[in-house]
Design an enzyme around this catalytic site. Structure first.
Site, PDB file in Angstrom:
ATOM      1  N   HIS A 177      -7.382  -6.056   1.053  1.00 29.63           N
ATOM      2  CA  HIS A 177      -6.199  -5.234   1.303  1.00 29.63           C
ATOM      3  C   HIS A 177      -5.428  -5.677   2.539  1.00 29.63           C
ATOM      4  O   HIS A 177      -4.415  -5.072   2.881  1.00 29.63           O
ATOM      5  CB  HIS A 177      -6.660  -3.772   1.482  1.00 29.63           C
ATOM      6  CG  HIS A 177      -5.575  -2.753   1.322  1.00 29.63           C
ATOM      7  ND1 HIS A 177      -4.980  -2.461   0.110  1.00 29.63           N
ATOM      8  CD2 HIS A 177      -4.980  -1.914   2.230  1.00 29.63           C
ATOM      9  CE1 HIS A 177      -4.087  -1.511   0.260  1.00 29.63           C
ATOM     10  NE2 HIS A 177      -4.055  -1.169   1.541  1.00 29.63           N
ATOM     11  N   ASP A 224     -10.315  -5.402  -3.060  1.00 31.17           N
ATOM     12  CA  ASP A 224      -9.690  -4.393  -2.212  1.00 31.17           C
ATOM     13  C   ASP A 224     -10.582  -3.154  -2.198  1.00 31.17           C
ATOM     14  O   ASP A 224     -10.890  -2.587  -3.248  1.00 31.17           O
ATOM     15  CB  ASP A 224      -8.315  -4.048  -2.797  1.00 31.17           C
ATOM     16  CG  ASP A 224      -7.473  -3.179  -1.894  1.00 31.17           C
ATOM     17  OD1 ASP A 224      -8.021  -2.244  -1.278  1.00 31.17           O
ATOM     18  OD2 ASP A 224      -6.253  -3.430  -1.828  1.00 31.17           O
ATOM     19  N   SER A 256       0.829  -1.197   0.000  1.00 26.41           N
ATOM     20  CA  SER A 256       0.000   0.000   0.000  1.00 26.41           C
ATOM     21  C   SER A 256       0.869   1.254   0.000  1.00 26.41           C
ATOM     22  O   SER A 256       1.596   1.505  -0.957  1.00 26.41           O
ATOM     23  CB  SER A 256      -0.961  -0.055   1.186  1.00 26.41           C
ATOM     24  OG  SER A 256      -1.979   0.901   1.073  1.00 26.41           O
TER      25      SER A 256
END
Length: 280
Positions: A258, A225, A149
């Site tokens: 995620h 996600d 991320s």
């Protein structure tokens, strides 16, 4: 360059340690973790840097990343940095998880009051490698970098800006264009100011547009996600890489989100991919 040992424990024949030092870059104490594989008993080993995402410290990946077995198998050292400076004198926005503590975005801030401490780009690409080279059996001629991320963003920009330092780079669900993403654009303005030209060195797609190159990237992204469309947008990286002739393996993983459930599922793949390139 003194280093304090917080903890060390045997794992998969190697050592999982947590360490602290006083950083000249952030002007704060900084904590990081290192997994040293058993092969280091016989000499220096390749080193793979892992950069974590928003709200994380070194601890998240250490506890949930499930990297040690594969790292021990391939003989690769894993270094896990913190994501920001921390401490009572460090400016922060306690109610904002996308800025301040845990959200350094791997930039060197230029705006007051953040510029004195929020210098995570220089910390992870310069100062921390110096500590690891001094205190651990790391082969600094064989370095790779990856992250998740916000940390995936950090890994991409570090590789593009330092192609001679790293032999491999990959990411899990990276923020590929932080200068326009909803959850990073406000932080960039606070850290770097309103002149968006100063943001370009911290945006992977814009670095590629400006002529920076790296041989290849591996990216894994979950299809469910929740940040896919507004924050991550891997298609923008694909477009930039295709245009520049950079090899990109983009794996869209059906049904994955995620979280570290996603990261840990594909961690072995990434470590094996890096190990192949770090041992050439």
């Amino acid at each position: 360059m003194p280093l304090d040992v917080i903890s060390e424990a045997k794992a998969h024949g190697g050592t999982q340690g947590v360490y602290r030092h006083q950083s000249r870059t952030t002007d704060t104490p900084m904590t990081f973790a290192v997994f040293t594989p058993p092969q280091a008993r016989d000499g220096k080993v390749p080193v793979l840097w892992y950069l974590s995402g928003l709200t994380c410290t070194h601890q998240n990946a250490m506890d949930k990343g499930e990297f040690r077995r594969a790292a021990a198998e391939h003989g690769v050292m894993i270094v896990l940095s913190d994501t920001s400076p921390r401490g009572p004198g460090v400016p922060d926005e306690a109610d904002n998880w996308q800025f301040g503590s845990g959200a350094g975005f791997y930039v060197d801030a230029t705006q007051a009051p953040y510029a004195a401490n929020y210098r995570m780009y220089s910390y992870v690409t310069d100062e921390l490698p110096g500590y690891v080279a001094t205190h651990f059996p790391a082969d600094m001629n064989r370095q790779g970098i990856f992250g998740h991320s916000m940390g995936g963003h950090g890994a991409l920009i570090a590789a593009l800006r330092n192609p001679d330092a790293y032999k491999s780079a990959s990411a899990f669900a990276p923020i590929v264009q932080p200068s326009t993403a909803d959850w990073s654009r406000p932080a960039f303005e606070k850290y770097l100011g309103r002149d968006r030209a100063t943001w370009r060195p911290y945006d992977a797609t814009l670095l590629i547009e400006d002529g920076h190159r790296f041989p290849e990237f591996l990216v894994d992204q979950g299809t469910v996600d929740p940040y896919l469309d507004d924050g991550l947008r891997p298609q923008l990286l694909k477009e930039a890489c295709d245009k520049a002739g950079i090899r990109l393996t983009l794996n869209m993983r059906e049904g994955y989100d995620h979280s570290y459930n996603f990261i840990s599922t594909f961690m072995d793949d990434h470590i094996a991919w890096h190990a192949e390139r770090l041992k050439r």
